[in-house]
Each structure stands twice: as structure tokens, then as C-alpha cells.
Motif scaffolding. Structure first.
Motif, PDB file in Angstrom:
ATOM      1  N   ASN A  39      -9.423   1.893   8.704  1.00 15.72           N
ATOM      2  CA  ASN A  39      -8.528   3.005   8.388  1.00 15.72           C
ATOM      3  C   ASN A  39      -7.147   2.452   8.041  1.00 15.72           C
ATOM      4  O   ASN A  39      -6.501   1.800   8.860  1.00 15.72           O
ATOM      5  CB  ASN A  39      -8.451   3.964   9.579  1.00 15.72           C
ATOM      6  N   LEU A  40      -6.681   2.727   6.822  1.00 23.07           N
ATOM      7  CA  LEU A  40      -5.421   2.167   6.343  1.00 23.07           C
ATOM      8  C   LEU A  40      -4.231   2.593   7.202  1.00 23.07           C
ATOM      9  O   LEU A  40      -3.345   1.785   7.485  1.00 23.07           O
ATOM     10  CB  LEU A  40      -5.199   2.554   4.881  1.00 23.07           C
ATOM     11  N   ALA A  41      -4.209   3.833   7.654  1.00 25.72           N
ATOM     12  CA  ALA A  41      -3.078   4.310   8.474  1.00 25.72           C
ATOM     13  C   ALA A  41      -2.988   3.544   9.793  1.00 25.72           C
ATOM     14  O   ALA A  41      -1.894   3.188  10.236  1.00 25.72           O
ATOM     15  CB  ALA A  41      -3.220   5.813   8.743  1.00 25.72           C
ATOM     16  N   VAL A  42      -4.128   3.275  10.402  1.00 23.88           N
ATOM     17  CA  VAL A  42      -4.148   2.530  11.665  1.00 23.88           C
ATOM     18  C   VAL A  42      -3.664   1.098  11.433  1.00 23.88           C
ATOM     19  O   VAL A  42      -2.814   0.592  12.177  1.00 23.88           O
ATOM     20  CB  VAL A  42      -5.570   2.526  12.282  1.00 23.88           C
ATOM     21  N   ALA A  44      -8.795  -6.977   1.412  1.00 27.57           N
ATOM     22  CA  ALA A  44      -9.084  -7.189  -0.004  1.00 27.57           C
ATOM     23  C   ALA A  44      -8.332  -6.188  -0.884  1.00 27.57           C
ATOM     24  O   ALA A  44      -8.443  -6.244  -2.108  1.00 27.57           O
ATOM     25  CB  ALA A  44     -10.584  -7.077  -0.260  1.00 27.57           C
ATOM     26  N   ASP A  45      -7.564  -5.303  -0.271  1.00 27.30           N
ATOM     27  CA  ASP A  45      -6.782  -4.303  -1.017  1.00 27.30           C
ATOM     28  C   ASP A  45      -5.514  -4.985  -1.537  1.00 27.30           C
ATOM     29  O   ASP A  45      -4.610  -5.312  -0.771  1.00 27.30           O
ATOM     30  CB  ASP A  45      -6.440  -3.137  -0.090  1.00 27.30           C
ATOM     31  N   ARG A  46      -5.451  -5.189  -2.839  1.00 28.84           N
ATOM     32  CA  ARG A  46      -4.360  -5.957  -3.437  1.00 28.84           C
ATOM     33  C   ARG A  46      -2.993  -5.339  -3.164  1.00 28.84           C
ATOM     34  O   ARG A  46      -2.051  -6.035  -2.768  1.00 28.84           O
ATOM     35  CB  ARG A  46      -4.583  -6.105  -4.947  1.00 28.84           C
ATOM     36  N   ALA A  47      -2.845  -4.051  -3.398  1.00 20.71           N
ATOM     37  CA  ALA A  47      -1.544  -3.390  -3.214  1.00 20.71           C
ATOM     38  C   ALA A  47      -1.091  -3.470  -1.760  1.00 20.71           C
ATOM     39  O   ALA A  47       0.082  -3.744  -1.476  1.00 20.71           O
ATOM     40  CB  ALA A  47      -1.615  -1.941  -3.671  1.00 20.71           C
ATOM     41  N   PHE A  48      -2.016  -3.263  -0.840  1.00 19.76           N
ATOM     42  CA  PHE A  48      -1.676  -3.319   0.580  1.00 19.76           C
ATOM     43  C   PHE A  48      -1.263  -4.734   0.986  1.00 19.76           C
ATOM     44  O   PHE A  48      -0.254  -4.932   1.667  1.00 19.76           O
ATOM     45  CB  PHE A  48      -2.862  -2.848   1.433  1.00 19.76           C
ATOM     46  N   MET A  49      -2.031  -5.724   0.558  1.00 17.85           N
ATOM     47  CA  MET A  49      -1.716  -7.102   0.937  1.00 17.85           C
ATOM     48  C   MET A  49      -0.414  -7.575   0.287  1.00 17.85           C
ATOM     49  O   MET A  49       0.326  -8.343   0.889  1.00 17.85           O
ATOM     50  CB  MET A  49      -2.870  -8.049   0.589  1.00 17.85           C
TER      51      MET A  49
END
Length: 145
Positions: free
Chosen positions: A32-35, A56-61
């Protein structure tokens, strides 16, 4: 209980108190991205517990390494060699070079010569180009000439 470990709201509340609670979370909250964002806001080390899909989420990393270059060590292997992510990590933390694949290091190193980078690379150190520059050892100063 297992049900509580997989409950996103319960884990989010626990992570709000201490990111290390993520170590005891089930698979659902770890994906879960929020967590994960809440945990990473406290420490990039929380990424060690994140699901592979999050790492593996480019924008998040990219956001993670821009905040703490050491987050690069938890990025998916294909993202570690991404020039934008690698350079962002290196800008924040030069020691991130250790997690950049060998084939991408040359590009990151070359990019540090660009004036917009903000630093001038010397043989042994980084020098802030905004600070007065000291003359290199071995050069004659005007008083010596």
C-alpha cells in the motif's frame, strides 16, 4: 493476529507511531503506497519492508532518492541504473554511488561536471563552487610569482 497485520488502517496507525512497525505488517499493507510513504517519511530504511511493486515504481523511488540518496539501495535493479534516479540519489548522498550499477556510474560521474550540479569535482574531494576556491597545491600564487 494475522487479520490485524493485513489491515491497512491498523498498520498505518502503527507506522504513524514508528516506521519499524512495518516489519510486522502483512503483504497487503506492504504493497500500500500510503503506508509505505508514511514509513519512508520517517526513514528510508522502511523501504526494506516494501513490496517489490513499490520499489519498482519509478516516480515513487525518484521522490525517495531525492529525499535520501541511500534509498537507492532498495530500488528495483532496473531503477538503480536509471540515469535520472541514480543522479538524484548521488546528488543527495554521494555514497549512493555504491548502489549504482557499474555501467551507469560513468554517466553519473560525467554529469557532475555540469555547472548546474553545484559542485566542482577534484581528484580527492568535492568543493562547493559557491565558496571561494583555494588554489591547487603546486600552483604559484601571485605573491610567489
Amino acid at each position: 493476529s494475522e487479520a490485524l497485520r493485513d489491515d491497512v488502517e491498523v498498520v498505518l496507525a502503527a507506522v504513524n507511531e514508528d516506521w519499524e512497525a512495518l516489519a510486522f505488517a502483512g503483504a497487503t499493507p506492504r504493497a500500500n503506497l500510503a503506508v509505505i510513504e508514511e514509513a519512508v517519511a520517517q526513514s528510508a530504511d522502511a523501504l526494506q519492508y516494501a513490496a517489490e511493486s513499490i520499489c519498482a515504481d519509478r516516480a515513487f523511488m525518484l521522490r525517495c532518492v531525492a529525499a535520501d540518496g541511500r534509498a537507492l539501495r532498495f530500488a528495483a535493479p532496473e531503477l538503480r541504473g536509471d540515469s535520472e534516479i541514480a543522479l538524484a540519489a548521488f546528488r543527495k548522498e554521494p555514497l549512493a554511488m555504491r548502489w549504482i550499477p557499474q555501467e551507469a556510474r560513468g554517466e553519473v560521474w560525467a554529469a557532475t561536471r555540469a555547472p548546474e550540479f553545484g559542485y566542482r569535482r577534484t581528484a580527492t574531494r568535492w568543493t562547493d563552487i559557491q565558496a571561494p576556491m583555494l588554489q591547487d597545491v603546486g600552483e604559484a600564487t601571485p605573491a610567489q610569482a
